[in-house]
Design a protein around this motif. Structure first.
Motif, PDB file in Angstrom:
ATOM      1  N   LEU A  15     -35.390   4.934   9.239  1.00 43.76           N
ATOM      2  CA  LEU A  15     -36.392   5.920   8.847  1.00 43.76           C
ATOM      3  C   LEU A  15     -37.705   5.182   8.648  1.00 43.76           C
ATOM      4  CD1 LEU A  15     -34.332   7.826   6.150  1.00 43.76           C
ATOM      5  CD2 LEU A  15     -34.781   8.560   8.481  1.00 43.76           C
ATOM      6  N   LEU A  16     -38.775   5.738   9.179  1.00 44.34           N
ATOM      7  CA  LEU A  16     -40.095   5.148   9.020  1.00 44.34           C
ATOM      8  C   LEU A  16     -40.905   5.969   8.038  1.00 44.34           C
ATOM      9  CD1 LEU A  16     -40.883   4.340  12.747  1.00 44.34           C
ATOM     10  CD2 LEU A  16     -40.035   2.774  10.981  1.00 44.34           C
ATOM     11  N   GLY A  17     -41.724   5.300   7.258  1.00 46.31           N
ATOM     12  CA  GLY A  17     -42.570   5.962   6.280  1.00 46.31           C
ATOM     13  C   GLY A  17     -43.972   6.178   6.804  1.00 46.31           C
ATOM     14  N   ARG A  18     -44.921   6.183   5.901  1.00 40.21           N
ATOM     15  CA  ARG A  18     -46.316   6.477   6.244  1.00 40.21           C
ATOM     16  C   ARG A  18     -46.931   5.457   7.188  1.00 40.21           C
ATOM     17  NH1 ARG A  18     -48.220   7.666   0.167  1.00 40.21           N
ATOM     18  NH2 ARG A  18     -46.760   9.346  -0.190  1.00 40.21           N
ATOM     19  N   GLY A  45     -41.996   1.236   0.160  1.00 34.39           N
ATOM     20  CA  GLY A  45     -41.993   2.034   1.390  1.00 34.39           C
ATOM     21  C   GLY A  45     -41.182   3.306   1.314  1.00 34.39           C
ATOM     22  N   VAL A  46     -40.315   3.388   0.312  1.00 37.38           N
ATOM     23  CA  VAL A  46     -39.533   4.606   0.084  1.00 37.38           C
ATOM     24  C   VAL A  46     -39.804   5.040  -1.350  1.00 37.38           C
ATOM     25  CG1 VAL A  46     -37.743   3.934   1.733  1.00 37.38           C
ATOM     26  CG2 VAL A  46     -37.416   3.440  -0.670  1.00 37.38           C
ATOM     27  N   PHE A  69     -36.365  10.799   3.601  1.00 40.21           N
ATOM     28  CA  PHE A  69     -37.468  10.867   2.647  1.00 40.21           C
ATOM     29  C   PHE A  69     -38.715  11.311   3.383  1.00 40.21           C
ATOM     30  CE2 PHE A  69     -37.627   6.514   4.178  1.00 40.21           C
ATOM     31  CZ  PHE A  69     -38.978   6.270   4.362  1.00 40.21           C
ATOM     32  N   GLY A  70     -39.649  11.867   2.610  1.00 33.10           N
ATOM     33  CA  GLY A  70     -40.879  12.377   3.190  1.00 33.10           C
ATOM     34  C   GLY A  70     -42.109  11.675   2.649  1.00 33.10           C
ATOM     35  N   ALA A  71     -43.224  11.950   3.280  1.00 38.76           N
ATOM     36  CA  ALA A  71     -44.495  11.305   2.947  1.00 38.76           C
ATOM     37  C   ALA A  71     -45.000  11.674   1.558  1.00 38.76           C
ATOM     38  CB  ALA A  71     -45.538  11.666   3.996  1.00 38.76           C
ATOM     39  N   ALA A  72     -44.583  12.822   1.035  1.00 38.27           N
ATOM     40  CA  ALA A  72     -45.054  13.271  -0.275  1.00 38.27           C
ATOM     41  C   ALA A  72     -44.130  12.805  -1.410  1.00 38.27           C
ATOM     42  CB  ALA A  72     -45.192  14.789  -0.295  1.00 38.27           C
ATOM     43  N   PHE A 116     -37.767  15.690   6.572  1.00 38.90           N
ATOM     44  CA  PHE A 116     -39.047  15.976   5.936  1.00 38.90           C
ATOM     45  C   PHE A 116     -40.174  15.667   6.902  1.00 38.90           C
ATOM     46  CE2 PHE A 116     -36.236  14.728   2.413  1.00 38.90           C
ATOM     47  CZ  PHE A 116     -36.350  15.847   1.611  1.00 38.90           C
ATOM     48  N   GLY A 117     -41.208  16.500   6.878  1.00 43.42           N
ATOM     49  CA  GLY A 117     -42.413  16.258   7.656  1.00 43.42           C
ATOM     50  C   GLY A 117     -43.610  16.197   6.730  1.00 43.42           C
TER      51      GLY A 117
END
Length: 148
Positions: A15-18, A45-46, A69-72, A116-117
């Protein structure tokens, strides 16, 4: 990538984050006799609560079946105990779909995938028979997923 001759799922989940430096990596590993799971993530990062939950699961030897996980800062994790007899799900308590997750995680056979988007977008897939999505998810995608 999946295990040859197995329906147990992927050997690698990334999973990649921001940013490109934010990641969560799960590896299903084996030496031919034993199987284990390796987890790593980037510092910061998470979401901190997810990192804490993953660490607690590691200390209890729980296996992670699903994580996102999501960006928010929203997050979801589903796992099973070392004996494979009990399943557990946890998520960000502020997540908009908490009520639906409570309902579906109460079902022992439930298999959830949460994506999540950005801008409050999220999508939940439940097994082969259920679906729940946010208003912000494209209608065409929702229509296609209902056919699963």
């Amino acid at each position: 990538l999946g295990r040859q001759g197995s329906s147990a799922g992927p050997m690698v989940k990334l999973l990649l984050g921001r940013t490109g430096a934010d990641f969560l990596l799960l590896l299903e590993e084996t030496d031919g006799a034993a199987h284990w799971q390796t987890r790593s993530w980037s510092e910061g990062g998470v979401p901190a609560a997810l990192a804490a939950k993953l660490e607690k699961m590691r200390t209890k030897n729980h296996h992670v079946n699903e994580v996102s996980f999501g960006a928010a800062g929203e997050w979801f994790v589903h796992g099973v105990d070392a004996g494979g007899t009990s399943t557990f799900s946890w998520w960000d308590s502020a997540f908009a779909a908490s009520r639906q997750l409570r309902k579906w995680t109460a079902l022992p056979e439930s298999r959830l995938h949460v994506a999540f988007g950005d801008e409050g977008r999220w999508l939940i897939l439940q097994g082969h028979n259920g679906f729940c999505g946010a208003e912000h998810v494209a209608a065409g995608l929702q229509k296609r997923i209902r056919k699963l």
